[in-house]
Design an enzyme around this catalytic site. Structure first.
Site, PDB file in Angstrom:
ATOM      1  N   ILE A   1       0.835  -1.219   0.000  1.00 53.11           N
ATOM      2  CA  ILE A   1       0.000   0.000   0.000  1.00 53.11           C
ATOM      3  C   ILE A   1       0.861   1.258   0.000  1.00 53.11           C
ATOM      4  O   ILE A   1       0.426   2.309  -0.491  1.00 53.11           O
ATOM      5  CB  ILE A   1      -0.962  -0.017   1.201  1.00 53.11           C
ATOM      6  CG1 ILE A   1      -2.141   0.948   0.984  1.00 53.11           C
ATOM      7  CG2 ILE A   1      -0.238   0.272   2.514  1.00 53.11           C
ATOM      8  CD1 ILE A   1      -3.263   0.761   1.997  1.00 53.11           C
TER       9      ILE A   1
ATOM     10  N   GLY B   1      -4.833  -9.015  10.098  1.00 49.86           N
ATOM     11  CA  GLY B   1      -3.480  -9.503  10.386  1.00 49.86           C
ATOM     12  C   GLY B   1      -3.334  -9.801  11.868  1.00 49.86           C
ATOM     13  O   GLY B   1      -3.971 -10.728  12.399  1.00 49.86           O
ATOM     14  N   VAL B   2      -2.572  -9.003  12.549  1.00 50.53           N
ATOM     15  CA  VAL B   2      -2.324  -9.172  14.000  1.00 50.53           C
ATOM     16  C   VAL B   2      -3.634  -9.269  14.774  1.00 50.53           C
ATOM     17  O   VAL B   2      -3.760 -10.035  15.729  1.00 50.53           O
ATOM     18  CB  VAL B   2      -1.480  -7.981  14.520  1.00 50.53           C
ATOM     19  CG1 VAL B   2      -1.442  -7.919  16.036  1.00 50.53           C
ATOM     20  CG2 VAL B   2      -0.086  -8.027  13.940  1.00 50.53           C
ATOM     21  N   TYR B   3      -4.651  -8.508  14.351  1.00 49.20           N
ATOM     22  CA  TYR B   3      -5.906  -8.467  15.122  1.00 49.20           C
ATOM     23  C   TYR B   3      -6.814  -9.660  14.861  1.00 49.20           C
ATOM     24  O   TYR B   3      -7.866  -9.787  15.479  1.00 49.20           O
ATOM     25  CB  TYR B   3      -6.635  -7.145  14.878  1.00 49.20           C
ATOM     26  CG  TYR B   3      -6.045  -5.968  15.650  1.00 49.20           C
ATOM     27  CD1 TYR B   3      -4.924  -6.128  16.459  1.00 49.20           C
ATOM     28  CD2 TYR B   3      -6.618  -4.705  15.582  1.00 49.20           C
ATOM     29  CE1 TYR B   3      -4.378  -5.066  17.163  1.00 49.20           C
ATOM     30  CE2 TYR B   3      -6.088  -3.626  16.294  1.00 49.20           C
ATOM     31  CZ  TYR B   3      -4.969  -3.815  17.089  1.00 49.20           C
ATOM     32  OH  TYR B   3      -4.435  -2.761  17.796  1.00 49.20           O
TER      33      TYR B   3
ATOM     34  N   SER C   1      -7.762  -5.159  10.380  1.00 49.42           N
ATOM     35  CA  SER C   1      -7.937  -6.170  11.434  1.00 49.42           C
ATOM     36  C   SER C   1      -7.651  -7.605  11.003  1.00 49.42           C
ATOM     37  O   SER C   1      -7.764  -8.518  11.843  1.00 49.42           O
ATOM     38  CB  SER C   1      -9.363  -6.122  12.032  1.00 49.42           C
ATOM     39  OG  SER C   1      -9.513  -4.996  12.874  1.00 49.42           O
TER      40      SER C   1
ATOM     41  N   GLY D   1       3.252  -4.791  10.970  1.00 47.83           N
ATOM     42  CA  GLY D   1       2.339  -4.920   9.831  1.00 47.83           C
ATOM     43  C   GLY D   1       2.310  -3.699   8.927  1.00 47.83           C
ATOM     44  O   GLY D   1       3.332  -3.046   8.684  1.00 47.83           O
ATOM     45  N   VAL D   2       1.100  -3.392   8.473  1.00 44.48           N
ATOM     46  CA  VAL D   2       0.981  -2.250   7.534  1.00 44.48           C
ATOM     47  C   VAL D   2       1.291  -0.926   8.247  1.00 44.48           C
ATOM     48  O   VAL D   2       1.846   0.006   7.653  1.00 44.48           O
ATOM     49  CB  VAL D   2      -0.425  -2.235   6.883  1.00 44.48           C
ATOM     50  CG1 VAL D   2      -1.516  -1.834   7.849  1.00 44.48           C
ATOM     51  CG2 VAL D   2      -0.446  -1.347   5.648  1.00 44.48           C
ATOM     52  N   ASP D   3       1.009  -0.871   9.540  1.00 44.61           N
ATOM     53  CA  ASP D   3       1.324   0.326  10.353  1.00 44.61           C
ATOM     54  C   ASP D   3       2.823   0.604  10.296  1.00 44.61           C
ATOM     55  O   ASP D   3       3.269   1.731  10.016  1.00 44.61           O
ATOM     56  CB  ASP D   3       0.873   0.042  11.796  1.00 44.61           C
ATOM     57  CG  ASP D   3       0.783   1.289  12.665  1.00 44.61           C
ATOM     58  OD1 ASP D   3       0.471   1.148  13.867  1.00 44.61           O
ATOM     59  OD2 ASP D   3       1.025   2.402  12.154  1.00 44.61           O
TER      60      ASP D   3
ATOM     61  N   ASN E   1      -3.100   1.201  15.770  1.00 43.63           N
ATOM     62  CA  ASN E   1      -3.581   0.834  17.111  1.00 43.63           C
ATOM     63  C   ASN E   1      -4.010   2.110  17.813  1.00 43.63           C
ATOM     64  O   ASN E   1      -3.812   3.213  17.310  1.00 43.63           O
ATOM     65  CB  ASN E   1      -2.489   0.083  17.907  1.00 43.63           C
ATOM     66  CG  ASN E   1      -1.237   0.915  18.074  1.00 43.63           C
ATOM     67  OD1 ASN E   1      -1.268   2.022  18.607  1.00 43.63           O
ATOM     68  ND2 ASN E   1      -0.132   0.398  17.573  1.00 43.63           N
TER      69      ASN E   1
HETATM   70  N1  APR Z   1       0.617  -3.177   2.286  1.00 41.91           N
HETATM   71  C1  APR Z   1      -0.636  -3.670   2.267  1.00 41.91           C
HETATM   72  N2  APR Z   1      -1.129  -4.528   3.163  1.00 41.91           N
HETATM   73  C2  APR Z   1      -0.286  -4.937   4.141  1.00 41.91           C
HETATM   74  C3  APR Z   1       1.049  -4.472   4.243  1.00 41.91           C
HETATM   75  C4  APR Z   1       1.497  -3.566   3.253  1.00 41.91           C
HETATM   76  N3  APR Z   1       2.751  -3.070   3.250  1.00 41.91           N
HETATM   77  N4  APR Z   1       1.625  -5.072   5.326  1.00 41.91           N
HETATM   78  C5  APR Z   1       0.683  -5.866   5.866  1.00 41.91           C
HETATM   79  N5  APR Z   1      -0.455  -5.804   5.160  1.00 41.91           N
HETATM   80  C6  APR Z   1      -1.732  -6.491   5.371  1.00 41.91           C
HETATM   81  C7  APR Z   1      -1.694  -7.750   6.207  1.00 41.91           C
HETATM   82  O1  APR Z   1      -1.290  -8.852   5.397  1.00 41.91           O
HETATM   83  C8  APR Z   1      -3.171  -7.849   6.613  1.00 41.91           C
HETATM   84  O2  APR Z   1      -3.913  -8.460   5.562  1.00 41.91           O
HETATM   85  O3  APR Z   1      -2.566  -5.610   6.116  1.00 41.91           O
HETATM   86  C9  APR Z   1      -3.597  -6.378   6.736  1.00 41.91           C
HETATM   87  C10 APR Z   1      -3.749  -5.881   8.177  1.00 41.91           C
HETATM   88  O4  APR Z   1      -2.772  -6.524   8.979  1.00 41.91           O
HETATM   89  P1  APR Z   1      -2.007  -5.732  10.179  1.00 41.91           P
HETATM   90  O5  APR Z   1      -1.064  -4.764   9.588  1.00 41.91           O
HETATM   91  O6  APR Z   1      -1.460  -6.790  11.088  1.00 41.91           O
HETATM   92  O7  APR Z   1      -3.155  -4.900  10.905  1.00 41.91           O
HETATM   93  P2  APR Z   1      -4.286  -5.373  11.947  1.00 41.91           P
HETATM   94  O8  APR Z   1      -4.619  -6.805  11.820  1.00 41.91           O
HETATM   95  O9  APR Z   1      -5.365  -4.346  11.784  1.00 41.91           O
HETATM   96  O10 APR Z   1      -3.574  -5.190  13.348  1.00 41.91           O
HETATM   97  C11 APR Z   1      -3.272  -3.879  13.773  1.00 41.91           C
HETATM   98  O11 APR Z   1      -0.990  -4.425  14.173  1.00 41.91           O
HETATM   99  O12 APR Z   1       0.843  -3.408  13.267  1.00 41.91           O
HETATM  100  C12 APR Z   1       0.026  -3.440  14.378  1.00 41.91           C
HETATM  101  O13 APR Z   1       0.112  -1.192  15.220  1.00 41.91           O
HETATM  102  C13 APR Z   1      -0.699  -2.155  14.579  1.00 41.91           C
HETATM  103  O14 APR Z   1      -1.439  -2.793  16.762  1.00 41.91           O
HETATM  104  C14 APR Z   1      -1.857  -2.620  15.424  1.00 41.91           C
HETATM  105  C15 APR Z   1      -2.182  -3.978  14.813  1.00 41.91           C
END
Ligand code: APR
Length: 168
Positions: free
Chosen positions: A11, A119-121, A117, A32-34, A24
């Site tokens: 992204i 990924g990690v969530y 949500s 992750g994406v954050d 978060n």
């Molecule tokens: N571009 C696009 N999508 C991505 C990228 C990227 N560079 N990196 C990860 N993803 C995807 C993951 O594969 C998943 O499908 O983004 C989606 C969301 O995953 P997470 O980033 O783990 O977010 P989430 O599940 O909402 O958890 C949020 O994770 O990183 C921490 O600070 C964040 O505590 C918060 C939690």
């Protein structure tokens, strides 16, 4: 053209009006994406986020995009999956609705979402993507002509779930 596009990849590479960060509650970065968005945006993003003072789950906040090709980042905090026992579906829907509100309030016309949500969530991809598509289709019915929503898939699971729910 007004509509939905699927983008497979990172992204942080998208040159759109706003990319959405799955953040978060602290808005101070993470994995992750954050983590990817903060790394690509540079330190200015964190400085602006520090001034916001956090974001409740289901809500969204907008910042500049700094070193990203995207003009803005819309930070939203999705629910942690708790087996559907903590109003997760409504909170996730609220994330999408609040991101669309910020898009309209800032007169932006293109936005890219990661799978909030999922990924990690731990939110089940199929249910989360159903909510994402439903809320997006509702928004696009009222959106200005030319508004484009990108769903960004980082893996096959998310892409398959999205394609299953997008009307042909
Ligand atoms: N571009 C696009 N999508 C991505 C990228 C990227 N560079 N990196 C990860 N993803 C995807 C993951 O594969 C998943 O499908 O983004 C989606 C969301 O995953 P997470 O980033 O783990 O977010 P989430 O599940 O909402 O958890 C949020 O994770 O990183 C921490 O600070 C964040 O505590 C918060 C939690």
């Amino acid at each position: 053209m007004t509509g939905v596009e699927i983008f497979r990849g990172d992204i942080t590479l998208l040159e759109v009006d706003a990319i959405v960060n799955a953040a978060n509650n602290s808005l101070l970065g993470g994995g992750g994406v954050d983590g990817a968005i903060h790394r690509a945006a540079g330190p200015g993003l964190l400085e602006e986020c520090e001034g916001i003072g956090g974001c409740p789950t289901g809500e969204a906040r907008i910042t500049q995009g700094y070193n990203l090709p995207a003009r803005h980042v819309i930070h939203t905090v999705g629910p942690v999956w708790q087996n559907g026992q903590a109003d997760e579906a409504e909170l996730l829907a609220s994330c999408y609705r609040n991101c669309f509100l910020l898009l309209e309030q800032n007169r932006l016309s293109s936005i890219a979402f990661p799978a909030i949500s999922c990924g990690v969530y731990g939110y089940p991809a199929e249910e989360a993507c159903n909510i994402a598509v439903r809320e997006t289709e509702t928004f696009l019915k009222r959106a200005a002509t030319g508004t484009t929503v990108f769903f960004v898939c980082f893996n096959d699971t998310i892409e398959a779930a999205l394609r299953q729910h997008l009307s042909p």
